[in-house]
Design a protein around this motif. Structure first.
Motif, PDB file in Angstrom:
ATOM      1  N   LYS A 179       9.183   9.508 -14.538  1.00  0.00           N
ATOM      2  CA  LYS A 179       9.686   8.152 -14.284  1.00  0.00           C
ATOM      3  C   LYS A 179       9.676   7.904 -12.780  1.00  0.00           C
ATOM      4  O   LYS A 179      10.080   8.771 -12.004  1.00  0.00           O
ATOM      5  CB  LYS A 179      11.117   8.039 -14.833  1.00  0.00           C
ATOM      6  N   VAL A 180       9.172   6.730 -12.391  1.00  0.00           N
ATOM      7  CA  VAL A 180       9.063   6.433 -10.958  1.00  0.00           C
ATOM      8  C   VAL A 180      10.326   5.706 -10.493  1.00  0.00           C
ATOM      9  O   VAL A 180      10.734   4.708 -11.089  1.00  0.00           O
ATOM     10  CB  VAL A 180       7.803   5.580 -10.695  1.00  0.00           C
ATOM     11  N   ALA A 181      10.927   6.222  -9.441  1.00  0.00           N
ATOM     12  CA  ALA A 181      12.184   5.649  -8.937  1.00  0.00           C
ATOM     13  C   ALA A 181      11.956   4.235  -8.411  1.00  0.00           C
ATOM     14  O   ALA A 181      10.866   3.929  -7.917  1.00  0.00           O
ATOM     15  CB  ALA A 181      12.722   6.531  -7.815  1.00  0.00           C
ATOM     16  N   PRO A 182      12.970   3.349  -8.518  1.00  0.00           N
ATOM     17  CA  PRO A 182      12.814   1.974  -8.024  1.00  0.00           C
ATOM     18  C   PRO A 182      12.355   1.927  -6.564  1.00  0.00           C
ATOM     19  O   PRO A 182      11.498   1.119  -6.208  1.00  0.00           O
ATOM     20  CB  PRO A 182      14.209   1.373  -8.162  1.00  0.00           C
ATOM     21  N   GLU A 183      12.895   2.819  -5.712  1.00  0.00           N
ATOM     22  CA  GLU A 183      12.505   2.818  -4.288  1.00  0.00           C
ATOM     23  C   GLU A 183      11.006   3.044  -4.152  1.00  0.00           C
ATOM     24  O   GLU A 183      10.339   2.421  -3.335  1.00  0.00           O
ATOM     25  CB  GLU A 183      13.229   3.930  -3.506  1.00  0.00           C
ATOM     26  N   GLU A 184      10.494   3.952  -4.991  1.00  0.00           N
ATOM     27  CA  GLU A 184       9.071   4.290  -4.929  1.00  0.00           C
ATOM     28  C   GLU A 184       8.222   3.100  -5.410  1.00  0.00           C
ATOM     29  O   GLU A 184       7.174   2.796  -4.856  1.00  0.00           O
ATOM     30  CB  GLU A 184       8.834   5.502  -5.821  1.00  0.00           C
ATOM     31  N   GLN A 185       8.710   2.425  -6.477  1.00  0.00           N
ATOM     32  CA  GLN A 185       7.966   1.275  -7.020  1.00  0.00           C
ATOM     33  C   GLN A 185       7.855   0.154  -5.998  1.00  0.00           C
ATOM     34  O   GLN A 185       6.872  -0.567  -5.931  1.00  0.00           O
ATOM     35  CB  GLN A 185       8.676   0.722  -8.253  1.00  0.00           C
ATOM     36  N   LEU A 186       8.909   0.013  -5.192  1.00  0.00           N
ATOM     37  CA  LEU A 186       8.952  -1.132  -4.282  1.00  0.00           C
ATOM     38  C   LEU A 186       8.490  -0.792  -2.864  1.00  0.00           C
ATOM     39  O   LEU A 186       8.408  -1.681  -2.015  1.00  0.00           O
ATOM     40  CB  LEU A 186      10.379  -1.694  -4.226  1.00  0.00           C
ATOM     41  N   GLU A 187       8.183   0.489  -2.659  1.00  0.00           N
ATOM     42  CA  GLU A 187       7.850   0.976  -1.322  1.00  0.00           C
ATOM     43  C   GLU A 187       6.796   0.119  -0.619  1.00  0.00           C
ATOM     44  O   GLU A 187       6.967  -0.326   0.511  1.00  0.00           O
ATOM     45  CB  GLU A 187       7.311   2.395  -1.485  1.00  0.00           C
ATOM     46  N   MET A 188       5.698  -0.163  -1.327  1.00  0.00           N
ATOM     47  CA  MET A 188       4.582  -0.876  -0.687  1.00  0.00           C
ATOM     48  C   MET A 188       4.840  -2.377  -0.543  1.00  0.00           C
ATOM     49  O   MET A 188       4.085  -3.096   0.088  1.00  0.00           O
ATOM     50  CB  MET A 188       3.289  -0.649  -1.465  1.00  0.00           C
ATOM     51  N   LEU A 189       5.904  -2.844  -1.196  1.00  0.00           N
ATOM     52  CA  LEU A 189       6.243  -4.260  -1.033  1.00  0.00           C
ATOM     53  C   LEU A 189       7.276  -4.414   0.078  1.00  0.00           C
ATOM     54  O   LEU A 189       7.494  -5.487   0.600  1.00  0.00           O
ATOM     55  CB  LEU A 189       6.810  -4.827  -2.338  1.00  0.00           C
ATOM     56  N   GLY A 190       7.929  -3.314   0.407  1.00  0.00           N
ATOM     57  CA  GLY A 190       9.029  -3.420   1.357  1.00  0.00           C
ATOM     58  C   GLY A 190       8.890  -2.492   2.541  1.00  0.00           C
ATOM     59  O   GLY A 190       8.083  -2.716   3.444  1.00  0.00           O
ATOM     60  N   ALA A 191       9.672  -1.395   2.477  1.00  0.00           N
ATOM     61  CA  ALA A 191       9.866  -0.537   3.650  1.00  0.00           C
ATOM     62  C   ALA A 191       8.566  -0.082   4.315  1.00  0.00           C
ATOM     63  O   ALA A 191       8.488   0.001   5.535  1.00  0.00           O
ATOM     64  CB  ALA A 191      10.700   0.673   3.238  1.00  0.00           C
ATOM     65  N   ARG A 192       7.542   0.233   3.525  1.00  0.00           N
ATOM     66  CA  ARG A 192       6.349   0.817   4.154  1.00  0.00           C
ATOM     67  C   ARG A 192       5.201  -0.180   4.287  1.00  0.00           C
ATOM     68  O   ARG A 192       4.081   0.184   4.647  1.00  0.00           O
ATOM     69  CB  ARG A 192       5.916   2.050   3.370  1.00  0.00           C
ATOM     70  N   LEU A 193       5.480  -1.450   3.982  1.00  0.00           N
ATOM     71  CA  LEU A 193       4.406  -2.449   3.998  1.00  0.00           C
ATOM     72  C   LEU A 193       3.676  -2.501   5.338  1.00  0.00           C
ATOM     73  O   LEU A 193       2.455  -2.483   5.406  1.00  0.00           O
ATOM     74  CB  LEU A 193       4.989  -3.831   3.672  1.00  0.00           C
ATOM     75  N   TYR A 194       4.447  -2.533   6.429  1.00  0.00           N
ATOM     76  CA  TYR A 194       3.798  -2.728   7.737  1.00  0.00           C
ATOM     77  C   TYR A 194       3.089  -1.474   8.243  1.00  0.00           C
ATOM     78  O   TYR A 194       2.231  -1.575   9.114  1.00  0.00           O
ATOM     79  CB  TYR A 194       4.779  -3.303   8.760  1.00  0.00           C
ATOM     80  N   ASP A 195       3.423  -0.313   7.657  1.00  0.00           N
ATOM     81  CA  ASP A 195       2.623   0.863   7.998  1.00  0.00           C
ATOM     82  C   ASP A 195       1.234   0.710   7.364  1.00  0.00           C
ATOM     83  O   ASP A 195       0.252   1.244   7.851  1.00  0.00           O
ATOM     84  CB  ASP A 195       3.304   2.151   7.507  1.00  0.00           C
ATOM     85  N   ALA A 196       1.162  -0.050   6.259  1.00  0.00           N
ATOM     86  CA  ALA A 196      -0.126  -0.250   5.587  1.00  0.00           C
ATOM     87  C   ALA A 196      -0.915  -1.413   6.184  1.00  0.00           C
ATOM     88  O   ALA A 196      -2.127  -1.321   6.367  1.00  0.00           O
ATOM     89  CB  ALA A 196       0.101  -0.488   4.093  1.00  0.00           C
ATOM     90  N   ILE A 197      -0.243  -2.510   6.498  1.00  0.00           N
ATOM     91  CA  ILE A 197      -0.991  -3.713   6.916  1.00  0.00           C
ATOM     92  C   ILE A 197      -0.876  -4.009   8.405  1.00  0.00           C
ATOM     93  O   ILE A 197      -1.546  -4.899   8.911  1.00  0.00           O
ATOM     94  CB  ILE A 197      -0.533  -4.969   6.129  1.00  0.00           C
ATOM     95  N   GLY A 198      -0.019  -3.255   9.114  1.00  0.00           N
ATOM     96  CA  GLY A 198       0.290  -3.609  10.504  1.00  0.00           C
ATOM     97  C   GLY A 198      -0.860  -3.426  11.488  1.00  0.00           C
ATOM     98  O   GLY A 198      -0.838  -3.993  12.576  1.00  0.00           O
TER      99      GLY A 198
END
Ligand SMILES: C[S@@+](CC[C@H](N)C(=O)[O-])C[C@H]1O[C@@H](n2cnc3c(N)ncnc32)[C@H](O)[C@@H]1O
Length: 235
Positions: free
Chosen positions: A106-125
């Protein structure tokens, strides 16, 4: 021209009527004749349109006298890279979740939302400096609103687009990619997030946050808690 650009003749007529792309001449038979410059303008309008900009925003973008064809190409390139990076990060995140689910994990909610939130700018910045430069009219309003404050906290500072040069600024930015792109000589930047500002009470005269509040966590309490949190570090 319509065939080359993959749009309808009606679209070209509409762009002419609303003055987005006005062909500079007419043939003897009354047909619109597009010069090389007109084609360039059409390419810019169509490319911004495909990136999701509205015609009113496009009018401002292509009407900017300080932006030449190369500036538009650079900006379009940056916007496309940002979209690609965002899609790549989402695909990688979905792949990880599919893999986890296939293994019965089961994937934790934090993990599911990671790319939409906390780590987004590491990906698109990475494309940020090419696409988001300082808009002088916005900067003037922000700096005016800072009043006579000497010490300024800039939360979600990114590359520092709106940091005033004539004050003592401390930046806060959670993304390492964004921090790494701050120009040499810009204000010191602390690796932290709005939800946990590592400062004593009353450390700054004023706090600013530009185009970032929508990323901050905890939507229900966010205005109260985060403004409370900003308030905590401001005199
Ligand atoms: C659209 S950029 C704006 C950057 C800068 N303020 C500007 O105007 O150019 C949003 C920034 O908010 C940052 N951010 C995202 N979540 C944040 C959080 N929870 N706390 C503080 N900053 C956050 C991102 O890393 C990114 O640098």
């Amino acid at each position: 021209m319509a065939e080359l650009a993959g749009v309808s003749v009606r679209t070209l007529h509409h762009y002419d009527a609303i003055r987005r792309v006005r062909p500079s001449a007419r043939t003897a038979g009354g047909y619109r004749a597009y010069s090389a410059d007109d084609v360039e303008r059409l390419r810019e309008v169509l490319a911004y349109r495909r990136l999701g900009f509205g015609l009113r925003e496009i009018a401002e973008l292509v009407g900017d006298p300080s932006a030449d064809a190369v500036a538009h190409l650079r900006r379009l390139r940056g916007l496309l890279l940002e979209q690609r990076d965002r899609a790549d990060a989402m695909v990688a995140s979905i792949d990880r979740e599919l893999d986890a689910r296939a293994k019965g994990r089961k994937v934790a909610p934090e993990e599911q939302l990671e790319m939409l939130g906390a780590r987004l700018y590491d990906a698109i910045g990475g494309a940020y400096p090419a696409t988001r430069c300082t808009e002088p009219r916005i900067a003037a309003q922000i700096w005016d609103a800072l009043g006579d404050a000497r010490t300024v906290l800039n939360v979600g500072a990114g590359t520092g687009s709106y940091e005033p040069a004539d004050r003592d600024v401390t930046a806060v930015e959670p993304s390492a990619v964004m921090r790494g792109q701050r120009p040499a000589g810009s204000a010191p930047c602390v690796a932290a997030a709005a939800e946990s500002l590592p400062f004593e009470d009353c450390s700054f005269d004023v706090a600013m946050a530009v185009s970032t509040v929508h990323h901050w966590r905890d939507p229900l309490g966010r205005f109260f808690r985060i403004i409370g949190s900003l308030d905590r570090v401001c005199r």
